[in-house]
Design an enzyme around this catalytic site. Structure first.
Site, PDB file in Angstrom:
ATOM      1  N   LYS A 177       2.096  12.593  10.214  1.00 13.35           N
ATOM      2  CA  LYS A 177       1.459  11.492  10.963  1.00 13.35           C
ATOM      3  C   LYS A 177       1.901  10.142  10.378  1.00 13.35           C
ATOM      4  O   LYS A 177       2.292   9.231  11.106  1.00 13.35           O
ATOM      5  CB  LYS A 177      -0.055  11.625  10.862  1.00 13.35           C
ATOM      6  CG  LYS A 177      -0.839  10.366  11.242  1.00 13.35           C
ATOM      7  CD  LYS A 177      -2.335  10.558  11.138  1.00 13.35           C
ATOM      8  CE  LYS A 177      -2.908  10.282   9.787  1.00 13.35           C
ATOM      9  NZ  LYS A 177      -3.173   8.880   9.484  1.00 13.35           N
ATOM     10  N   ASN A 178       1.874  10.025   9.044  1.00 12.54           N
ATOM     11  CA  ASN A 178       2.124   8.720   8.414  1.00 12.54           C
ATOM     12  C   ASN A 178       3.592   8.349   8.313  1.00 12.54           C
ATOM     13  O   ASN A 178       3.925   7.253   7.845  1.00 12.54           O
ATOM     14  CB  ASN A 178       1.449   8.661   7.034  1.00 12.54           C
ATOM     15  CG  ASN A 178      -0.068   8.626   7.168  1.00 12.54           C
ATOM     16  OD1 ASN A 178      -0.584   8.458   8.279  1.00 12.54           O
ATOM     17  ND2 ASN A 178      -0.761   8.806   6.072  1.00 12.54           N
ATOM     18  N   CYS A 213     -12.682   0.305   7.195  1.00 12.12           N
ATOM     19  CA  CYS A 213     -13.026   1.647   7.684  1.00 12.12           C
ATOM     20  C   CYS A 213     -13.911   2.282   6.613  1.00 12.12           C
ATOM     21  O   CYS A 213     -14.252   1.649   5.612  1.00 12.12           O
ATOM     22  CB  CYS A 213     -11.759   2.466   7.922  1.00 12.12           C
ATOM     23  SG  CYS A 213     -10.954   2.928   6.402  1.00 12.12           S
ATOM     24  N   ARG A 225      -9.809  -2.421   3.401  1.00  8.24           N
ATOM     25  CA  ARG A 225      -8.440  -2.293   3.956  1.00  8.24           C
ATOM     26  C   ARG A 225      -7.862  -3.646   4.392  1.00  8.24           C
ATOM     27  O   ARG A 225      -7.499  -3.868   5.541  1.00  8.24           O
ATOM     28  CB  ARG A 225      -8.439  -1.308   5.132  1.00  8.24           C
ATOM     29  CG  ARG A 225      -9.116   0.026   4.885  1.00  8.24           C
ATOM     30  CD  ARG A 225      -8.435   0.917   3.877  1.00  8.24           C
ATOM     31  NE  ARG A 225      -7.157   1.404   4.301  1.00  8.24           N
ATOM     32  CZ  ARG A 225      -6.940   2.460   5.064  1.00  8.24           C
ATOM     33  NH1 ARG A 225      -7.975   3.112   5.536  1.00  8.24           N
ATOM     34  NH2 ARG A 225      -5.728   2.849   5.375  1.00  8.24           N
ATOM     35  N   ASP A 277      -4.769  10.783  -0.509  1.00  5.23           N
ATOM     36  CA  ASP A 277      -5.100  11.539   0.710  1.00  5.23           C
ATOM     37  C   ASP A 277      -5.375  13.016   0.420  1.00  5.23           C
ATOM     38  O   ASP A 277      -5.739  13.754   1.332  1.00  5.23           O
ATOM     39  CB  ASP A 277      -3.962  11.424   1.736  1.00  5.23           C
ATOM     40  CG  ASP A 277      -3.867  10.025   2.297  1.00  5.23           C
ATOM     41  OD1 ASP A 277      -2.870   9.705   2.959  1.00  5.23           O
ATOM     42  OD2 ASP A 277      -4.791   9.226   2.042  1.00  5.23           O
ATOM     43  N   ARG A 299      -7.571  13.293  14.226  1.00  2.95           N
ATOM     44  CA  ARG A 299      -6.623  12.183  14.054  1.00  2.95           C
ATOM     45  C   ARG A 299      -5.466  12.587  13.148  1.00  2.95           C
ATOM     46  O   ARG A 299      -4.401  12.000  13.203  1.00  2.95           O
ATOM     47  CB  ARG A 299      -7.334  10.986  13.419  1.00  2.95           C
ATOM     48  CG  ARG A 299      -8.427  10.401  14.270  1.00  2.95           C
ATOM     49  CD  ARG A 299      -8.950   9.143  13.673  1.00  2.95           C
ATOM     50  NE  ARG A 299      -7.845   8.264  13.296  1.00  2.95           N
ATOM     51  CZ  ARG A 299      -8.007   7.127  12.610  1.00  2.95           C
ATOM     52  NH1 ARG A 299      -9.199   6.764  12.227  1.00  2.95           N
ATOM     53  NH2 ARG A 299      -6.991   6.379  12.302  1.00  2.95           N
TER      54      ARG A 299
HETATM   55  C1  EPZ Z   1      -1.478   4.225   3.997  1.00 10.57           C
HETATM   56  O1  EPZ Z   1      -2.534   3.334   4.278  1.00 10.57           O
HETATM   57  C2  EPZ Z   1      -1.827   5.525   4.706  1.00 10.57           C
HETATM   58  N1  EPZ Z   1      -1.889   5.295   6.149  1.00 10.57           N
HETATM   59  C3  EPZ Z   1      -3.168   6.054   4.182  1.00 10.57           C
HETATM   60  O2  EPZ Z   1      -3.406   7.315   4.813  1.00 10.57           O
HETATM   61  C4  EPZ Z   1      -3.044   6.271   2.680  1.00 10.57           C
HETATM   62  O3  EPZ Z   1      -4.290   6.709   2.172  1.00 10.57           O
HETATM   63  C5  EPZ Z   1      -2.621   4.962   1.996  1.00 10.57           C
HETATM   64  O4  EPZ Z   1      -1.399   4.468   2.583  1.00 10.57           O
HETATM   65  C6  EPZ Z   1      -2.392   5.131   0.502  1.00 10.57           C
HETATM   66  O5  EPZ Z   1      -1.423   6.090   0.268  1.00 10.57           O
HETATM   67  C7  EPZ Z   1      -0.718   5.244   6.850  1.00 10.57           C
HETATM   68  O6  EPZ Z   1       0.366   5.349   6.303  1.00 10.57           O
HETATM   69  C8  EPZ Z   1      -0.843   5.036   8.318  1.00 10.57           C
HETATM   70  P1  EPZ Z   1      -2.136   0.761   1.339  1.00 10.57           P
HETATM   71  P2  EPZ Z   1      -2.356   1.765   3.936  1.00 10.57           P
HETATM   72  O7  EPZ Z   1      -1.762  -0.530   1.974  1.00 10.57           O
HETATM   73  O8  EPZ Z   1      -0.951   1.364   4.038  1.00 10.57           O
HETATM   74  C9  EPZ Z   1      -4.793  -2.504  -0.891  1.00 10.57           C
HETATM   75  C10 EPZ Z   1      -4.640   8.898   5.956  1.00 10.57           C
HETATM   76  O9  EPZ Z   1      -5.611   9.549   5.573  1.00 10.57           O
HETATM   77  N2  EPZ Z   1      -4.168  -3.498   0.002  1.00 10.57           N
HETATM   78  O10 EPZ Z   1      -1.091   1.502   0.600  1.00 10.57           O
HETATM   79  O11 EPZ Z   1      -3.375   1.018   4.746  1.00 10.57           O
HETATM   80  C11 EPZ Z   1      -5.689  -1.525  -0.144  1.00 10.57           C
HETATM   81  O12 EPZ Z   1      -6.982  -2.078   0.023  1.00 10.57           O
HETATM   82  C12 EPZ Z   1      -4.560   7.428   5.659  1.00 10.57           C
HETATM   83  O13 EPZ Z   1      -3.654   9.372   6.575  1.00 10.57           O
HETATM   84  C13 EPZ Z   1      -4.497  -4.844  -0.142  1.00 10.57           C
HETATM   85  O14 EPZ Z   1      -5.302  -5.212  -0.984  1.00 10.57           O
HETATM   86  O15 EPZ Z   1      -2.796   1.706   2.408  1.00 10.57           O
HETATM   87  C14 EPZ Z   1      -5.678  -0.315  -1.050  1.00 10.57           C
HETATM   88  O16 EPZ Z   1      -6.637  -0.511  -2.073  1.00 10.57           O
HETATM   89  C15 EPZ Z   1      -5.824   6.923   5.017  1.00 10.57           C
HETATM   90  N3  EPZ Z   1      -3.923  -5.760   0.695  1.00 10.57           N
HETATM   91  C16 EPZ Z   1      -4.276  -0.333  -1.661  1.00 10.57           C
HETATM   92  O17 EPZ Z   1      -3.780  -1.660  -1.440  1.00 10.57           O
HETATM   93  C17 EPZ Z   1      -3.010  -5.391   1.655  1.00 10.57           C
HETATM   94  O18 EPZ Z   1      -2.491  -6.279   2.375  1.00 10.57           O
HETATM   95  C18 EPZ Z   1      -3.308   0.654  -1.018  1.00 10.57           C
HETATM   96  O19 EPZ Z   1      -3.398   0.484   0.373  1.00 10.57           O
HETATM   97  C19 EPZ Z   1      -2.689  -4.018   1.788  1.00 10.57           C
HETATM   98  C20 EPZ Z   1      -3.267  -3.090   0.943  1.00 10.57           C
END
Ligand code: EPZ
Length: 425
Positions: free
Chosen positions: A22-23, A123, A128, A313, A405
């Site tokens: 998915k990702n 969420c 996020r 995850d 999802r």
């Molecule tokens: C991706 O989410 C995945 N989703 C998530 O999978 C996964 O848990 C996550 O990466 C971590 O591996 C998809 O790829 C569609 P991040 P993402 O930006 O990109 C902080 C699932 O279950 N952050 O890597 O949204 C954030 O708050 C989903 O399939 C900021 O502060 O996660 C978090 O603490 C859930 N500012 C950390 O970084 C930003 O602008 C990592 O988040 C962006 C992120």
């Protein structure tokens, strides 16, 4: 609303084919906005999030068709002959149902010089934010203001320029958005502290097949040389390592046997090492993994981390193993601030877990007991399904739209693996 009814106590036994990731599929579909020729994708999983992304791309003037081989064709038309304004609005009504919609921001900006994308909002697992995406795009020359819940952007002169980007927090979709924005920017972009998840690497492979010039693959420093345009291509999405890890844990906690086909074992190293430490016997081939478990799992301490560390995850799923393991373990969630929503539900099934901030301490119990429980987010729901497989008696999981999802036909695959499970409308 659909629910899943599981009667625990049966050993997982059998083999299944793992679906596309998915990702990886979601950013690669968004990359379809970067080219005016067809992007043809195979091995895309049939999931709610994929349909939502197709809907969003349709609103952005891309034409989507699914052919008889279930391949998805994405044609993002260039602005028409009369230069009518390209569609660049991603509405809140749709974005609020899928945070990954933010992945259209980079492609829209670099292809059309404009974007009007709803803030995804938080969420269940955390706030996020997308501040890192926005800051990086501003460094590449975008004018961005956030008002009335929308990210409103335009690029003076119409074309982004390359920049040196450093992410002080590893962000998967942030890295993906900037990679896509940089493919058509003027000049070279360097991304330091880039995410190295296999899904990011898959996106890079697809973009390079479309004519992008991206190097540093599999490292945390990516270099993207902007090009004038990208072409279409045919691409196969990688298998889903999180789905694979979830089913491996299903076999481990039921002391069964499973063979996963169409997987990439190297993308699961941290999970495989952890499962071996719990006492599982694992063998791998090029595209398959086999796990057998004959005794009660040993408890294992886990720290979630960006790839190649243990994936966040998979945190809920490994916690279920620890709830019935021999011994006490700690799980530290280092990525998201609120990713222990499954703990209360597991406690209702008899788990003994104490929470201290981002650390969960699990004291292994002999058994869990079935109960009515509620899914809160995608991976927490997967954890509850795993708990239902081992709990004594019946477990009824409500709000399973969260599961749909991210897991293709979960009850069919588990039924194929000898589980006693059915879906009730
Ligand atoms: C991706 O989410 C995945 N989703 C998530 O999978 C996964 O848990 C996550 O990466 C971590 O591996 C998809 O790829 C569609 P991040 P993402 O930006 O990109 C902080 C699932 O279950 N952050 O890597 O949204 C954030 O708050 C989903 O399939 C900021 O502060 O996660 C978090 O603490 C859930 N500012 C950390 O970084 C930003 O602008 C990592 O988040 C962006 C992120």
């Amino acid at each position: 609303m659909d629910k899943l009814i599981i009667t625990g106590g049966k050993k997982i036994d059998g083999e299944i084919v793992i679906s596309g990731a998915k990702n990886a599929a979601l950013p690669i579909m968004a990359a379809g906005l970067l080219a005016s020729e067809s992007l043809i994708l195979s091995n895309v999983p049939h999931l709610k999030d994929v349909t939502t992304m197709m809907e969003l791309l349709g609103l952005l003037d891309a034409r989507l068709t699914v052919d008889e081989n279930m391949e998805i064709h994405i044609d993002s038309a260039s602005p028409g002959p009369h230069n009518q304004t390209p569609k660049i609005h991603a509405p809140y009504e749709l974005v609020k149902t899928m945070r990954a919609s933010i992945l259209v921001l980079g492609p829209l900006l670099t292809r059309f010089g404009k974007a009007h994308v709803s803030l995804p909002g938080g969420c269940a697992i955390g706030s996020r934010p997308v501040d890192l995406h926005i800051k990086a795009l501003q460094r590449m020359g975008a004018n961005i203001i956030v008002e009335n819940g929308y990210i409103c952007c335009d690029v003076p002169g119409g074309r982004l320029h390359g920049a040196d980007i450093y992410f002080d927090t590893v962000t998967v979709t942030g890295t993906e958005n900037i990679i896509m924005a940089a493919t058509l920017a003027k000049g070279t972009t360097t991304i330091s502290n880039a995410a190295r998840e296999p899904e990011v690497t898959d996106l890079i492979h697809c973009l390079n097949a479309m004519g992008a010039r991206i190097s540093g693959i599999n490292t945390s420093t990516l270099i993207i040389e902007g090009v004038e345009k990208l072409s279409g291509t045919k691409y196969t999405v990688i298998p889903d390592r999180i789905e694979a890890g979830t089913y491996l844990i299903a076999a481990a906690i039921t002391r069964g046997r499973i063979r996963l086909k169409k997987v990439v074992p190297s993308t699961l190293e941290a999970v495989l090492k952890a499962l071996e430490k719990t006492g599982a016997n694992i063998t791998c081939g090029d595209d398959w993994i086999e796990l057998t478990m004959s005794q009660r799992p040993k408890a294992i301490d886990i720290q979630t981390a960006p790839y190649p560390g243990f994936p966040t995850d998979m945190q809920a799923q490994i916690m279920v193993l620890n709830t019935i393991a021999e011994g006490t373990s700690t799980i530290v969630e280092n990525i998201f601030e609120n990713r222990f929503m499954h703990v209360q539900e597991l406690a209702r099934m008899g788990a003994n877990i104490q929470l201290h901030g981002n650390t969960a301490i699990c004291h292994g119990v002999e058994k869990l007991t079935g109960a009515p429980v509620m899914a809160t987010d995608l991976r927490a729901s997967a954890g509850l399904v795993l708990a239902g497989l081992i709990a004594e008696g019946k477990t009824c999981i409500e709000r399973i739209y969260h599961i749909d999802r991210g897991y293709e036909r979960i009850e069919e695959k588990l039924f194929q693996l000898n589980a006693n499970i059915n879906r009730q409308a």
